[in-house]
Design a protein around this motif. Structure first.
Motif, short mmCIF file in Angstrom:
data_model
loop_
_atom_site.label_atom_id
_atom_site.label_comp_id
_atom_site.label_asym_id
_atom_site.label_seq_id
_atom_site.Cartn_x
_atom_site.Cartn_y
_atom_site.Cartn_z
N MET A 30 0.85 -1.49 0.12
CA MET A 30 0.07 0.06 0.38
C MET A 30 0.94 0.93 0.45
SD MET A 30 -3.54 0.67 2.18
CE MET A 30 -4.90 -0.61 2.21
N ASN A 31 0.66 1.89 -0.23
CA ASN A 31 1.14 4.12 -0.84
C ASN A 31 1.04 4.00 0.90
OD1 ASN A 31 1.52 6.37 -1.00
ND2 ASN A 31 0.94 6.41 -3.16
N THR A 32 2.78 4.92 1.55
CA THR A 32 2.78 5.09 2.28
C THR A 32 1.92 6.33 2.66
OG1 THR A 32 4.85 5.71 1.52
CG2 THR A 32 5.22 4.01 2.72
N ARG A 33 1.29 6.90 1.63
CA ARG A 33 0.86 8.95 1.89
C ARG A 33 -0.87 7.85 2.37
NH1 ARG A 33 0.87 12.30 -3.00
NH2 ARG A 33 2.80 13.71 -1.83
N ILE A 34 -1.34 6.64 1.82
CA ILE A 34 -2.48 6.36 1.82
C ILE A 34 -2.35 5.82 3.64
CG2 ILE A 34 -4.07 4.65 1.03
CD1 ILE A 34 -3.51 4.93 -1.40
N LEU A 35 -1.49 5.19 3.69
CA LEU A 35 -1.20 4.40 5.35
C LEU A 35 -1.32 5.52 6.15
CD1 LEU A 35 1.12 1.80 4.84
CD2 LEU A 35 -1.14 1.77 5.56
N ARG A 36 -0.27 7.14 6.04
CA ARG A 36 -0.04 8.05 7.03
C ARG A 36 -1.91 8.39 6.77
NH1 ARG A 36 4.36 10.79 4.11
NH2 ARG A 36 6.11 9.24 4.06
N ALA A 37 -2.23 8.99 5.51
CA ALA A 37 -3.87 9.41 6.08
C ALA A 37 -4.81 8.47 6.56
CB ALA A 37 -3.86 9.69 4.41
N LEU A 38 -4.95 7.00 7.03
CA LEU A 38 -5.17 6.39 6.90
C LEU A 38 -5.18 6.21 8.93
CD1 LEU A 38 -5.58 2.73 5.05
CD2 LEU A 38 -7.55 4.54 5.40
N LEU A 39 -3.77 6.63 9.11
CA LEU A 39 -3.25 7.18 10.27
C LEU A 39 -3.93 8.43 10.94
CD1 LEU A 39 -1.69 5.15 12.82
CD2 LEU A 39 0.40 6.22 12.22
N LEU A 40 -3.41 9.03 10.52
CA LEU A 40 -4.08 10.60 10.86
C LEU A 40 -5.83 10.48 11.10
CD1 LEU A 40 -3.56 13.35 11.65
CD2 LEU A 40 -3.64 13.98 9.24
N THR A 41 -6.82 9.69 10.42
CA THR A 41 -7.71 10.00 10.39
C THR A 41 -8.35 8.71 11.41
OG1 THR A 41 -8.08 9.57 8.14
CG2 THR A 41 -9.44 8.95 9.23
N PHE A 42 -7.66 7.95 11.59
CA PHE A 42 -7.60 7.02 13.04
C PHE A 42 -7.41 7.83 14.17
CE2 PHE A 42 -6.05 4.08 16.24
CZ PHE A 42 -7.66 2.92 16.39
N CYS A 43 -5.77 8.29 14.70
CA CYS A 43 -5.98 8.65 15.17
C CYS A 43 -6.98 10.46 15.69
CB CYS A 43 -5.07 9.63 15.21
SG CYS A 43 -3.40 8.36 15.27
N LEU A 44 -7.61 10.78 14.49
CA LEU A 44 -8.45 11.72 14.87
C LEU A 44 -10.27 12.06 15.38
CD1 LEU A 44 -7.08 14.29 12.39
CD2 LEU A 44 -6.90 15.15 14.34
N ALA A 45 -10.01 10.34 14.89
CA ALA A 45 -11.50 9.88 15.12
C ALA A 45 -11.50 9.58 16.59
CB ALA A 45 -11.76 9.08 14.00
N PHE A 46 -10.30 9.39 17.03
CA PHE A 46 -10.44 8.79 18.45
C PHE A 46 -9.81 10.16 19.82
CE2 PHE A 46 -11.05 4.84 16.30
CZ PHE A 46 -11.66 4.14 17.28
N LEU A 47 -9.56 11.18 19.20
CA LEU A 47 -9.36 12.27 19.63
C LEU A 47 -10.31 11.93 20.71
CD1 LEU A 47 -6.59 13.73 21.36
CD2 LEU A 47 -7.49 15.65 19.15
N PRO A 48 -11.29 13.00 20.37
CA PRO A 48 -11.81 12.75 21.03
C PRO A 48 -12.38 12.41 22.10
CG PRO A 48 -13.07 13.77 19.12
CD PRO A 48 -11.88 12.60 18.82
N LEU A 49 -13.13 11.01 22.47
CA LEU A 49 -13.08 10.28 23.29
C LEU A 49 -12.05 9.89 23.71
CD1 LEU A 49 -14.27 6.81 21.12
CD2 LEU A 49 -15.66 8.65 22.58
#
Length: 95
Positions: free
Chosen positions: A1-20
């Protein structure tokens, strides 16, 4: 998988759980809260029950644990369990 896509997925995951994680850090201390604060934060606790919590605390001293809330008339174990994520107890010696 492209590293750019992996970084975007990781960032999205982290931001999704930050409010919790941030929400869990901000709890209301039942040893210092006013009746208005208690009734606005606690589930199933209106103004009368919130005032009962404050009156109990004033008569009996600070709560030693969240579970001690069930000693307040009108507050049962189910109400305590529903509110565990919203409240905290700071022991008197730690203040």
């Amino acid at each position: 998988m492209n590293t750019r896509i992996l970084r975007a997925l990781l960032l999205t995951f982290c931001l999704a759980f930050l409010p919790l994680s941030a929400a869990q850090a901000d709890t209301l201390d039942i040893n210092t809260a006013t009746a208005d604060q208690l009734s606005s934060v606690m589930v199933g606790v209106g103004p009368a029950k919130a005032q009962a919590i404050v009156d109990y605390r004033d008569s009996n001293g600070p709560f030693g644990s969240i579970d001690e809330l069930s000693s307040v008339k009108g507050i049962g174990p189910a109400t305590v369990d529903k509110n565990r994520d919203f409240i905290s107890v700071t022991p008197a010696s730690a203040k």
